[in-house]
Design a protein around this motif. Structure first.
Motif, mmCIF file in Angstrom:
data_model
loop_
_atom_site.group_PDB
_atom_site.id
_atom_site.type_symbol
_atom_site.label_atom_id
_atom_site.label_comp_id
_atom_site.label_asym_id
_atom_site.label_seq_id
_atom_site.Cartn_x
_atom_site.Cartn_y
_atom_site.Cartn_z
ATOM 1 N N GLU A 279 0.835 -1.211 0.000
ATOM 2 C CA GLU A 279 0.000 0.000 0.000
ATOM 3 C C GLU A 279 0.864 1.253 0.000
ATOM 4 O O GLU A 279 0.624 2.188 -0.766
ATOM 5 C CB GLU A 279 -0.941 0.003 1.198
ATOM 6 C CG GLU A 279 -2.121 -0.929 1.015
ATOM 7 C CD GLU A 279 -3.140 -0.783 2.117
ATOM 8 O OE1 GLU A 279 -3.604 0.343 2.351
ATOM 9 O OE2 GLU A 279 -3.466 -1.799 2.737
ATOM 10 N N LYS A 280 1.878 1.274 0.843
ATOM 11 C CA LYS A 280 2.760 2.436 0.928
ATOM 12 C C LYS A 280 3.593 2.585 -0.351
ATOM 13 O O LYS A 280 3.778 3.681 -0.861
ATOM 14 C CB LYS A 280 3.675 2.292 2.144
ATOM 15 C CG LYS A 280 4.556 3.484 2.389
ATOM 16 C CD LYS A 280 5.364 3.302 3.656
ATOM 17 C CE LYS A 280 6.264 4.495 3.888
ATOM 18 N NZ LYS A 280 7.080 4.342 5.085
ATOM 19 N N GLY B 90 3.673 6.200 -6.230
ATOM 20 C CA GLY B 90 3.882 6.293 -7.685
ATOM 21 C C GLY B 90 4.329 4.963 -8.253
ATOM 22 O O GLY B 90 3.799 3.911 -7.900
ATOM 23 N N ASP B 91 5.327 4.988 -9.108
ATOM 24 C CA ASP B 91 5.830 3.799 -9.784
ATOM 25 C C ASP B 91 6.576 2.902 -8.794
ATOM 26 O O ASP B 91 7.611 3.305 -8.250
ATOM 27 C CB ASP B 91 6.763 4.210 -10.919
ATOM 28 C CG ASP B 91 7.287 3.030 -11.711
ATOM 29 O OD1 ASP B 91 6.715 1.926 -11.603
ATOM 30 O OD2 ASP B 91 8.282 3.212 -12.442
ATOM 31 N N PRO B 92 6.096 1.675 -8.557
ATOM 32 C CA PRO B 92 6.763 0.797 -7.603
ATOM 33 C C PRO B 92 7.998 0.091 -8.150
ATOM 34 O O PRO B 92 8.765 -0.502 -7.402
ATOM 35 C CB PRO B 92 5.678 -0.233 -7.253
ATOM 36 C CG PRO B 92 4.802 -0.271 -8.456
ATOM 37 C CD PRO B 92 4.825 1.117 -9.035
ATOM 38 N N ASP B 93 8.238 0.157 -9.460
ATOM 39 C CA ASP B 93 9.355 -0.573 -10.075
ATOM 40 C C ASP B 93 10.719 -0.283 -9.446
ATOM 41 O O ASP B 93 11.452 -1.228 -9.146
ATOM 42 C CB ASP B 93 9.417 -0.311 -11.573
ATOM 43 C CG ASP B 93 8.794 -1.422 -12.379
ATOM 44 O OD1 ASP B 93 8.338 -2.410 -11.778
ATOM 45 O OD2 ASP B 93 8.770 -1.300 -13.613
#
Length: 167
Positions: A48-49, A54-57
């Protein structure tokens, strides 16, 4: 439930790319699967955080690469056999297979940090700044590690230069 669905969608979309990077890092399909699984478990608990930012990549890649280096540090004294690449029926790609094996063997001759830098820069096609962010290093450290890794490859695997000239 939304976070779980978001995480599932992310994993479905990125699993192949993460697995490829993990395989290039470990040189072993089974270890790569374990590495990806371990990284995704760590990411899932904070999804979740992570996804809200934004982009988790970049975060996921950093977890993958730092998990690899941590694992290597813990297990470097244990000699583990490498899995034999699976038999896959494909068109005749003997030259491609030779190249793949040569690159894989050459990558094994590098330190985990050097390998991570080269995989991110040349296989994941990240910039020096992006690579530095993923690994938590300075751009200068990425540059010097890239330079040192390429020099080491030239020294221990001169056959790669022949491959480059053949293209």
């Amino acid at each position: 439930m939304v976070a779980q669905d978001s995480f599932r969608d992310y994993v479905a979309a990125r699993l192949v790319s993460l697995s490829r990077a993990a395989f290039l890092l470990t040189g072993d399909r089974h270890l790569a699967e374990d590495l990806v699984q371990q990284a995704l478990i760590q990411v899932a608990s904070r999804w979740e955080k992570i996804s809200a930012g934004g982009d988790p990549d970049p975060y996921v890649r950093r977890v993958l690469y730092t998990q690899h280096v941590s694992w290597w540090r813990r297990h470097r004294l244990i000699d583990r056999p490498h899995a034999v690449p699976p038999d896959v029926v494909v068109a005749d790609r003997a030259h491609d297979t030779d190249t793949e094996l040569t690159v894989r063997q050459a990558l094994r001759r590098l330190t985990p940090k050097q390998r991570a830098v080269l995989v991110l820069r040349y296989f994941e096609d990240l910039t020096e700044a992006q690579t530095a962010e993923v690994l938590g290093l300075s751009v200068g450290t990425v540059k010097s590690n890239t330079r040192d890794a390429l020099a080491r490859l030239r020294a221990v695997a001169p056959e790669l230069e022949d491959l480059r000239e053949a293209r």
